[in-house]
Design a protein around this motif. Structure first.
Motif, PDB file in Angstrom:
ATOM      1  N   LEU A   1      -0.687   4.910   0.065  1.00 48.27           N
ATOM      2  CA  LEU A   1      -1.938   4.861  -0.700  1.00 48.27           C
ATOM      3  C   LEU A   1      -3.050   4.368   0.208  1.00 48.27           C
ATOM      4  O   LEU A   1      -2.900   3.341   0.855  1.00 48.27           O
ATOM      5  CB  LEU A   1      -1.802   3.891  -1.867  1.00 48.27           C
ATOM      6  CG  LEU A   1      -1.044   4.382  -3.091  1.00 48.27           C
ATOM      7  CD1 LEU A   1      -1.009   3.261  -4.129  1.00 48.27           C
ATOM      8  CD2 LEU A   1      -1.710   5.614  -3.671  1.00 48.27           C
ATOM      9  N   GLN A   2      -4.154   5.111   0.249  1.00 52.14           N
ATOM     10  CA  GLN A   2      -5.276   4.684   1.078  1.00 52.14           C
ATOM     11  C   GLN A   2      -6.502   4.459   0.220  1.00 52.14           C
ATOM     12  O   GLN A   2      -6.946   5.383  -0.466  1.00 52.14           O
ATOM     13  CB  GLN A   2      -5.590   5.754   2.124  1.00 52.14           C
ATOM     14  CG  GLN A   2      -4.555   5.813   3.225  1.00 52.14           C
ATOM     15  CD  GLN A   2      -4.710   7.030   4.101  1.00 52.14           C
ATOM     16  OE1 GLN A   2      -5.548   7.896   3.853  1.00 52.14           O
ATOM     17  NE2 GLN A   2      -3.886   7.110   5.127  1.00 52.14           N
ATOM     18  N   PRO A   3      -7.076   3.246   0.268  1.00 54.92           N
ATOM     19  CA  PRO A   3      -8.335   3.023  -0.445  1.00 54.92           C
ATOM     20  C   PRO A   3      -9.373   4.015   0.092  1.00 54.92           C
ATOM     21  O   PRO A   3      -9.362   4.324   1.282  1.00 54.92           O
ATOM     22  CB  PRO A   3      -8.719   1.587  -0.071  1.00 54.92           C
ATOM     23  CG  PRO A   3      -7.469   0.966   0.452  1.00 54.92           C
ATOM     24  CD  PRO A   3      -6.648   2.074   1.029  1.00 54.92           C
ATOM     25  N   ALA A   4     -10.221   4.569  -0.782  1.00 49.83           N
ATOM     26  CA  ALA A   4     -11.166   5.599  -0.347  1.00 49.83           C
ATOM     27  C   ALA A   4     -12.509   5.393  -1.036  1.00 49.83           C
ATOM     28  O   ALA A   4     -12.611   4.644  -2.010  1.00 49.83           O
ATOM     29  CB  ALA A   4     -10.613   6.980  -0.697  1.00 49.83           C
ATOM     30  N   SER A   5     -13.532   6.072  -0.505  1.00 47.92           N
ATOM     31  CA  SER A   5     -14.840   6.056  -1.152  1.00 47.92           C
ATOM     32  C   SER A   5     -14.758   6.920  -2.409  1.00 47.92           C
ATOM     33  O   SER A   5     -13.846   7.735  -2.559  1.00 47.92           O
ATOM     34  CB  SER A   5     -15.895   6.618  -0.205  1.00 47.92           C
ATOM     35  OG  SER A   5     -15.627   7.990   0.023  1.00 47.92           O
ATOM     36  N   GLU A   6     -15.739   6.764  -3.296  1.00 46.79           N
ATOM     37  CA  GLU A   6     -15.766   7.599  -4.511  1.00 46.79           C
ATOM     38  C   GLU A   6     -15.847   9.079  -4.129  1.00 46.79           C
ATOM     39  O   GLU A   6     -15.224   9.922  -4.757  1.00 46.79           O
ATOM     40  CB  GLU A   6     -16.970   7.226  -5.396  1.00 46.79           C
ATOM     41  CG  GLU A   6     -16.827   5.893  -6.119  1.00 46.79           C
ATOM     42  CD  GLU A   6     -15.775   5.897  -7.239  1.00 46.79           C
ATOM     43  OE1 GLU A   6     -15.339   6.989  -7.652  1.00 46.79           O
ATOM     44  OE2 GLU A   6     -15.386   4.793  -7.673  1.00 46.79           O
ATOM     45  N   ALA A   7     -16.609   9.386  -3.057  1.00 45.55           N
ATOM     46  CA  ALA A   7     -16.790  10.786  -2.646  1.00 45.55           C
ATOM     47  C   ALA A   7     -15.463  11.384  -2.183  1.00 45.55           C
ATOM     48  O   ALA A   7     -15.097  12.498  -2.553  1.00 45.55           O
ATOM     49  CB  ALA A   7     -17.834  10.877  -1.538  1.00 45.55           C
ATOM     50  N   THR A   8     -14.708  10.621  -1.380  1.00 43.79           N
ATOM     51  CA  THR A   8     -13.404  11.100  -0.898  1.00 43.79           C
ATOM     52  C   THR A   8     -12.428  11.252  -2.057  1.00 43.79           C
ATOM     53  O   THR A   8     -11.653  12.205  -2.130  1.00 43.79           O
ATOM     54  CB  THR A   8     -12.837  10.111   0.144  1.00 43.79           C
ATOM     55  OG1 THR A   8     -13.818   9.925   1.154  1.00 43.79           O
ATOM     56  CG2 THR A   8     -11.565  10.627   0.763  1.00 43.79           C
TER      57      THR A   8
ATOM     58  N   GLY B   1       0.802  -1.224   0.000  1.00 42.80           N
ATOM     59  CA  GLY B   1       0.000   0.000   0.000  1.00 42.80           C
ATOM     60  C   GLY B   1       0.829   1.265   0.000  1.00 42.80           C
ATOM     61  O   GLY B   1       0.367   2.313   0.434  1.00 42.80           O
ATOM     62  N   ARG B   2       2.067   1.164  -0.469  1.00 41.83           N
ATOM     63  CA  ARG B   2       2.920   2.339  -0.463  1.00 41.83           C
ATOM     64  C   ARG B   2       3.678   2.474  -1.776  1.00 41.83           C
ATOM     65  O   ARG B   2       4.173   1.491  -2.312  1.00 41.83           O
ATOM     66  CB  ARG B   2       3.912   2.243   0.698  1.00 41.83           C
ATOM     67  CG  ARG B   2       4.591   3.556   0.993  1.00 41.83           C
ATOM     68  CD  ARG B   2       5.178   3.546   2.377  1.00 41.83           C
ATOM     69  NE  ARG B   2       6.230   2.540   2.507  1.00 41.83           N
ATOM     70  CZ  ARG B   2       6.843   2.277   3.643  1.00 41.83           C
ATOM     71  NH1 ARG B   2       6.480   2.896   4.757  1.00 41.83           N
ATOM     72  NH2 ARG B   2       7.795   1.387   3.694  1.00 41.83           N
ATOM     73  N   ILE B   3       3.742   3.715  -2.268  1.00 43.26           N
ATOM     74  CA  ILE B   3       4.563   4.012  -3.447  1.00 43.26           C
ATOM     75  C   ILE B   3       5.939   4.434  -2.942  1.00 43.26           C
ATOM     76  O   ILE B   3       6.038   5.297  -2.066  1.00 43.26           O
ATOM     77  CB  ILE B   3       3.951   5.174  -4.266  1.00 43.26           C
ATOM     78  CG1 ILE B   3       2.594   4.764  -4.868  1.00 43.26           C
ATOM     79  CG2 ILE B   3       4.910   5.643  -5.351  1.00 43.26           C
ATOM     80  CD1 ILE B   3       1.844   5.925  -5.513  1.00 43.26           C
ATOM     81  N   VAL B   4       6.984   3.819  -3.459  1.00 42.54           N
ATOM     82  CA  VAL B   4       8.350   4.229  -3.092  1.00 42.54           C
ATOM     83  C   VAL B   4       9.109   4.560  -4.373  1.00 42.54           C
ATOM     84  O   VAL B   4       9.266   3.711  -5.244  1.00 42.54           O
ATOM     85  CB  VAL B   4       9.091   3.117  -2.307  1.00 42.54           C
ATOM     86  CG1 VAL B   4      10.512   3.577  -1.964  1.00 42.54           C
ATOM     87  CG2 VAL B   4       8.331   2.755  -1.041  1.00 42.54           C
ATOM     88  N   ILE B   5       9.531   5.821  -4.493  1.00 44.87           N
ATOM     89  CA  ILE B   5      10.265   6.264  -5.678  1.00 44.87           C
ATOM     90  C   ILE B   5      11.688   6.594  -5.244  1.00 44.87           C
ATOM     91  O   ILE B   5      11.887   7.393  -4.325  1.00 44.87           O
ATOM     92  CB  ILE B   5       9.611   7.512  -6.307  1.00 44.87           C
ATOM     93  CG1 ILE B   5       8.128   7.240  -6.584  1.00 44.87           C
ATOM     94  CG2 ILE B   5      10.333   7.928  -7.584  1.00 44.87           C
ATOM     95  CD1 ILE B   5       7.326   8.493  -6.932  1.00 44.87           C
ATOM     96  N   ARG B   6      12.672   5.940  -5.873  1.00 45.04           N
ATOM     97  CA  ARG B   6      14.075   6.195  -5.510  1.00 45.04           C
ATOM     98  C   ARG B   6      14.750   7.004  -6.609  1.00 45.04           C
ATOM     99  O   ARG B   6      14.483   6.815  -7.785  1.00 45.04           O
ATOM    100  CB  ARG B   6      14.825   4.867  -5.330  1.00 45.04           C
ATOM    101  CG  ARG B   6      14.386   4.115  -4.100  1.00 45.04           C
ATOM    102  CD  ARG B   6      15.574   3.464  -3.388  1.00 45.04           C
ATOM    103  NE  ARG B   6      15.133   2.952  -2.098  1.00 45.04           N
ATOM    104  CZ  ARG B   6      14.722   1.701  -1.898  1.00 45.04           C
ATOM    105  NH1 ARG B   6      14.722   0.841  -2.906  1.00 45.04           N
ATOM    106  NH2 ARG B   6      14.316   1.324  -0.712  1.00 45.04           N
TER     107      ARG B   6
END
Ligand code: ZN
Length: 401
Positions: free
Chosen positions: A120-127, A37-42
């Motif tokens: 990254l957090q899963p969210a509702s369509e509204a959020t 659940g995380r993006i890591v850019i090096r």
């Protein structure tokens, strides 16, 4: 303009840029991973700033890193189905295609600016849609104390009674409180070219405005901060209210991903932003408290009661009237946007009973404008605009009475 040699990457970037004719970038994207659940850019060298955008329409999260050349794709798992890298806006844009609605949670630099992490957090369509409307979130390294740290969050400051600043000027005159935006651990926007910090520019401008207003002899003046200190947003207008100020002016510098954006503007409070740009500005300026570690979620009741008081139209009208006057006075003296007065939901303007504006004096992300804002001539012109508008504002209010 000034160059802060202590900024990690700054001197190095300049050195490498000078060794590479044709302005090659100092850093490149080394790897992009999505895991747990995380993006890591090096990156292969420290990076000065980055920004992310939730694009609900195309179901993507965009990450823009300035002055960096793209690498190859990346490893997508979980919420991300595809990763794309391309050159854009003088750097690299990395597009994360999502399999479902998600927003960016905690994000910031690590490893001395060589790694950017975004939760990254899963969210509702509204959020998802709401996050999309908030515009770009910006991340930059900054240091405090002896440690150098790459993050946008710091420990919660202890609750404290902020001492009231000195009021200068004739007792019988109305009081104007000038608020130099940002300060202390919150640098505000940083010029990507020179490292010039918004908090330093706003302080110098606030002092110049104070001096010009005192010289006019028409008003009393106090500054919310006269040095490099951190104040949460409610402390800023709180100081002005405790002093029973008649007018509150918060001084800021704008920033945009494009280094071409230019011109001053003024914001007054509205729960509904006047346009997308105003909404983006509100998202950015309101973030000062998050940077300072204040959990806004815990301040709900207080903020709610203030919002209710906002039905006091007189304050909002007086604020808008002052913003229009400032536009009129500033236009011949400094570069201003075609639409000078805008409205946004800005925390620092939420005093219910005191006309308040946020003055974006110009773009620190535009090299020429940054130099102007940090020059004596620039400060004098800004201070002159404010002084003329303040004189007209109080003259008008006296006439009404
Ligand atoms: Zn600001």
């Amino acid at each position: 303009m000034m160059w802060d040699w202590r900024r990690p990457g700054g001197a190095l970037a300049l050195l490498i840029a000078s060794l590479w004719p044709g302005g090659a970038s100092a850093a490149a994207v080394q790897s992009v991973r999505v895991a747990d659940g995380r993006i890591v850019i090096r990156f292969d060298a420290p990076v000065a700033d980055a920004a992310s955008l939730v694009a609900a329409g195309s179901r993507e999260i965009l990450v823009q890193v300035r002055g960096v050349t793209p690498g190859n794709g990346g490893t997508a798992t979980g919420l991300v189905s595809r990763i794309r890298q391309s050159r854009a806006d003088g750097g690299t844009r990395i597009v994360f295609h999502l399999i479902g609605p998600a927003v960016v949670g905690d994000a910031g630099f690590e490893a001395g600016g060589r790694e950017l992490r975004l939760q990254l957090q899963p969210a509702s369509e509204a959020t998802f849609t709401a996050a999309s409307e908030a515009g770009w979130s910006r991340y930059f390294p900054f240091s405090f104390g002896r440690r150098s740290r790459y993050s946008v969050s710091v420990p919660v400051p202890p609750a404290r009674a902020v001492p009231l600043p000195r009021v200068q000027g004739d007792d019988r005159r109305p009081l104007v409180v000038i608020d130099a935006g940002h300060g202390g651990v919150d640098p505000g926007a940083i010029s990507p070219q020179s490292g010039l910090r918004e908090k330093d520019v706003t302080l110098k401008i606030a002092r110049a405005i104070r001096d010009a207003l005192l010289a006019s002899g028409r008003v009393r003046v106090a500054l919310t901060r006269g040095d490099d200190r951190f104040l949460v947003l409610r402390e800023r207008f709180g100081i002005a209210r405790r002093l029973k100020a008649d007018l509150f002016i918060s001084i800021h510098c704008d920033s945009a991903l494009s280094d071409q954006a230019s011109g001053a503007s003024a914001y007054t409070l509205s729960e509904v932003a006047s346009d997308k740009e105003a909404a983006r500005l509100a998202a950015r300026e309101n973030k000062a408290d998050v940077i300072g570690g204040l959990n806004m979620a815990g301040a709900g009741a207080d903020v709610q009661s203030i919002l209710i008081d906002l039905t006091q139209r007189e304050t909002m009208n007086a604020s808008a009237g002052f913003a229009r006057l400032l536009g009129r006075e500033a236009r011949p003296l400094i570069p201003v946007k075609p639409v000078f007065h805008r409205m946004a939901s800005l925390m620092v303007l939420k005093a219910p009973d005191m006309p308040s504006i946020l003055f974006e004096t110009g773009y620190i992300s535009n090299p020429a404008e940054a130099a102007f804002l940090d020059s004596e001539d620039g400060r004098e012109r800004i201070a002159d605009s404010v002084t003329r508008a303040v004189e007209a504002h109080f003259a008008r209010r006296m006439a009404v009475r």
